[in-house]
Write a protein that holds these residues in place. Structure first.
Motif, PDB file in Angstrom:
ATOM      1  N   TRP A 329       0.838  -1.198   0.000  1.00  0.00           N
ATOM      2  CA  TRP A 329       0.000   0.000   0.000  1.00  0.00           C
ATOM      3  C   TRP A 329       0.875   1.250   0.000  1.00  0.00           C
ATOM      4  O   TRP A 329       1.820   1.367   0.795  1.00  0.00           O
ATOM      5  CB  TRP A 329      -0.914   0.004   1.221  1.00  0.00           C
ATOM      6  N   VAL A 330       0.551   2.167  -0.913  1.00  0.00           N
ATOM      7  CA  VAL A 330       1.273   3.429  -1.020  1.00  0.00           C
ATOM      8  C   VAL A 330       0.254   4.567  -1.133  1.00  0.00           C
ATOM      9  O   VAL A 330      -0.940   4.331  -1.321  1.00  0.00           O
ATOM     10  CB  VAL A 330       2.215   3.449  -2.244  1.00  0.00           C
ATOM     11  N   SER A 331       0.748   5.788  -1.038  1.00  0.00           N
ATOM     12  CA  SER A 331      -0.090   6.977  -1.216  1.00  0.00           C
ATOM     13  C   SER A 331       0.272   7.623  -2.548  1.00  0.00           C
ATOM     14  O   SER A 331       1.435   7.942  -2.795  1.00  0.00           O
ATOM     15  CB  SER A 331       0.137   7.981  -0.072  1.00  0.00           C
ATOM     16  N   GLU A 365      10.201  -3.567   0.770  1.00  0.00           N
ATOM     17  CA  GLU A 365      11.528  -3.664   1.372  1.00  0.00           C
ATOM     18  C   GLU A 365      11.646  -2.564   2.427  1.00  0.00           C
ATOM     19  O   GLU A 365      11.836  -1.399   2.094  1.00  0.00           O
ATOM     20  CB  GLU A 365      12.619  -3.504   0.314  1.00  0.00           C
ATOM     21  N   GLY A 366      11.511  -2.941   3.689  1.00  0.00           N
ATOM     22  CA  GLY A 366      11.593  -1.958   4.764  1.00  0.00           C
ATOM     23  C   GLY A 366      10.455  -0.951   4.677  1.00  0.00           C
ATOM     24  O   GLY A 366       9.276  -1.313   4.733  1.00  0.00           O
ATOM     25  N   THR A 367      10.809   0.309   4.484  1.00  0.00           N
ATOM     26  CA  THR A 367       9.814   1.380   4.409  1.00  0.00           C
ATOM     27  C   THR A 367       9.495   1.771   2.974  1.00  0.00           C
ATOM     28  O   THR A 367       8.934   2.846   2.732  1.00  0.00           O
ATOM     29  CB  THR A 367      10.328   2.618   5.160  1.00  0.00           C
ATOM     30  N   GLY A 419       7.625  11.172  -4.509  1.00  0.00           N
ATOM     31  CA  GLY A 419       8.672  11.074  -3.501  1.00  0.00           C
ATOM     32  C   GLY A 419       9.561   9.863  -3.645  1.00  0.00           C
ATOM     33  O   GLY A 419      10.251   9.494  -2.693  1.00  0.00           O
ATOM     34  N   GLY A 420       9.591   9.235  -4.836  1.00  0.00           N
ATOM     35  CA  GLY A 420      10.411   8.040  -5.038  1.00  0.00           C
ATOM     36  C   GLY A 420      11.559   8.297  -5.989  1.00  0.00           C
ATOM     37  O   GLY A 420      11.892   9.437  -6.326  1.00  0.00           O
ATOM     38  N   ARG A 421      12.175   7.218  -6.440  1.00  0.00           N
ATOM     39  CA  ARG A 421      13.282   7.311  -7.391  1.00  0.00           C
ATOM     40  C   ARG A 421      13.224   6.108  -8.326  1.00  0.00           C
ATOM     41  O   ARG A 421      12.679   5.052  -7.985  1.00  0.00           O
ATOM     42  CB  ARG A 421      14.628   7.352  -6.660  1.00  0.00           C
ATOM     43  N   VAL A 422      13.791   6.293  -9.516  1.00  0.00           N
ATOM     44  CA  VAL A 422      13.829   5.225 -10.498  1.00  0.00           C
ATOM     45  C   VAL A 422      15.255   5.110 -11.012  1.00  0.00           C
ATOM     46  O   VAL A 422      15.917   6.115 -11.275  1.00  0.00           O
ATOM     47  CB  VAL A 422      12.833   5.495 -11.660  1.00  0.00           C
ATOM     48  N   LEU A 438       9.258   3.479  -4.115  1.00  0.00           N
ATOM     49  CA  LEU A 438       8.289   4.449  -3.610  1.00  0.00           C
ATOM     50  C   LEU A 438       8.160   4.314  -2.098  1.00  0.00           C
ATOM     51  O   LEU A 438       8.213   3.195  -1.576  1.00  0.00           O
ATOM     52  CB  LEU A 438       6.914   4.240  -4.260  1.00  0.00           C
ATOM     53  N   PRO A 439       7.973   5.419  -1.378  1.00  0.00           N
ATOM     54  CA  PRO A 439       7.838   5.329   0.089  1.00  0.00           C
ATOM     55  C   PRO A 439       6.473   4.761   0.489  1.00  0.00           C
ATOM     56  O   PRO A 439       5.459   4.994  -0.171  1.00  0.00           O
ATOM     57  CB  PRO A 439       7.982   6.784   0.544  1.00  0.00           C
ATOM     58  N   ILE A 440       6.485   3.980   1.563  1.00  0.00           N
ATOM     59  CA  ILE A 440       5.248   3.464   2.146  1.00  0.00           C
ATOM     60  C   ILE A 440       4.824   4.397   3.267  1.00  0.00           C
ATOM     61  O   ILE A 440       5.645   4.772   4.107  1.00  0.00           O
ATOM     62  CB  ILE A 440       5.454   2.034   2.689  1.00  0.00           C
TER      63      ILE A 440
END
Length: 449
Positions: A329-331, A365-367, A419-422, A438-440
């Protein structure tokens, strides 16, 4: 600021005048009363032996204290030539009759006010009075008023000078902002001057101008790149259409173009129109930037990835996609994330051999939520890796393939907006591996088992 400074000084001086006037008046009254008590004590001692009724009162000298003797029956005597005092009060008569030892009064006469002290002595009482002199207080008040007016005027001038000096950077900043708005020139920075809040304001405006310059430069480059990319398909489309129109006008369309050539030409026209439609859609999406009417919500990224894979298969029925996804789940904005996932699958589908599927993996993976898309193609050359996310950039080996060169650029923009990276690397199968992180949301991390 000038009015505020002058008003503040005026109010302060008014309060100070009121306090000083009260203190000075009280001090003068205390001194006058103490002097009256001392004079009355002297006269009472002098009249103790003969008694108030028989004491000799010398003529009034013309100034100074006033004296009056009150007998036990209420009768009064005053020195010859002395101005008349207000009639003795009932309380003063009681002192003469022995009701109390002394009495301090303030009374108004026909013209002046008086401080009157009554002291019992023998079988009567001695009264000593002085005219209530308010001239020292009035003189003090007038002097303080004159000083106050000078202070208010001086404070107004100083406040105006300080305000003009302090607000000079604001005036220059306003002039610079008006100049920028009038000329539309964003290249000149506003001089960084002043201190504190003004310096931070100037720096903020300079940062805003720098962002506007970057935005204008990005728009200009996008327009130039778009014009360049549109030139080739539009030229090809125009030439093919002109050929068809010219042959049709001559009536030689059927004889000059065999059915097979005509069918191939029409297929080319259809492909070019589809390519232009795709390019226009991606240009529109890229030009919008982060502006979107779509609201952000908490969503299962696995649903988005599965929907993107299904959409890619509907576009290319021969494309095989191997999914290995778990619920994460992400925002974010569902449509934007699905577009990014679709571009990743489409890009991998261009390179994967027909007998090798595009592998799509999603896990936590983690957060962070990690989405990986890899293919079994030739991979990306090391020289192309730094520019793989640039708009309209296409490697030499990809120029013959369909596409606009905007897909991965859109992916990067969408991921960064969330707020993520590729990143891009070489996959274990030898092809390209594109990895999105992507951040959770912290609320989901807390709720996770």
């Amino acid at each position: 600021m000038t009015v505020i400074a002058a008003t503040a000084i005026a109010v302060s001086l008014f309060v100070a005048f009121q306090v000083a006037d009260e203190l000075l008046g009280s001090e003068l009254r205390d001194n006058a009363e103490n002097q009256l008590r001392a004079d009355a004590l002297f006269l009472a001692t002098y009249a103790e032996r003969p008694g108030p009724a028989r004491i000799q009162l010398p003529p009034y000298p013309g100034s100074g204290r006033l004296v009056r003797v009150i007998g036990p029956d209420g009768s009064t005597r005053t020195p010859a030539g002395q101005p008349a005092l207000p009639p003795a009060s009932e309380q003063a008569r009681r002192v003469a009759q022995g009701a109390s030892a002394d009495l301090m009064e303030s009374k108004d006469g026909d013209e002046d006010g008086y401080h009157i002290y009554t002291r019992r002595t023998g079988d009567g009482a001695i009264q000593v009075a002085r005219v209530a002199d308010d001239s020292p207080v009035n003189q003090f008040g007038f002097g303080l008023l004159v000083i106050g007016l000078f202070c208010v005027a001086g404070g107004a001038l100083v406040g105006r000078a300080v305000a003009r000096t302090g607000l000079a950077p604001i005036d220059r900043l306003t002039a610079a902002a008006v100049r920028v708005a009038r000329t539309r020139e964003l290249d000149a920075d506003i001089p960084d001057e002043g201190g504190g809040e003004i310096r931070r304001l100037v720096q903020a405006i300079n940062d805003m101008l720098a962002a506007l310059r970057d935005s204008r430069q990005a728009q200009r480059l996008l327009a130039e790149d778009a014009a360049h990319e549109l030139k080739t398909p539009l030229t090809s489309l125009r030439l093919n259409i002109e050929l068809l129109v010219r042959l049709d006008r001559r009536g030689t369309l059927d004889t000059a173009l065999p059915a097979e050539s005509r069918s191939r030409l029409l297929d080319d026209l259809g492909a070019q129109v589809a390519e232009l439609s795709l390019l226009a859609a991606e240009l529109t999406d890229l030009a919008r930037g982060d502006v979107s009417d779509e609201s952000t919500e908490t969503l299962d990224l696995a649903d988005v990835v599965v929907a993107a894979a299904a959409q890619a298969r509907s576009r290319r029925p021969d494309l095989e996609v191997a999914l290995d996804v778990t619920s994460v789940w992400v925002s974010g904005r569902p449509a934007a994330l699905q577009r990014a996932a679709l571009n990743l699958v489409d890009n991998a589908g261009k390179w994967s051999p027909a007998d090798q599927p595009v592998e799509v993996r999603l896990r936590a993976e983690g957060t962070s939520a990690v989405l990986e898309v890899d293919d079994a193609g030739p991979g990306i050359d090391a020289a192309d890796v730094p520019r793989v996310f640039d708009r309209f950039y296409r490697a030499d080996s990809a120029r013959a393939l369909p596409g606009s060169g905007l897909g991965l650029s859109i992916v990067q923009r969408v991921v960064q907006a969330h707020g993520g990276r590729v990143t891009v690397a070489r996959s274990g199968r030898g092809g390209a591996l594109l990895r999105v992180v992507l951040p959770i949301p912290s609320a989901r991390l807390t709720a996770a088992p």
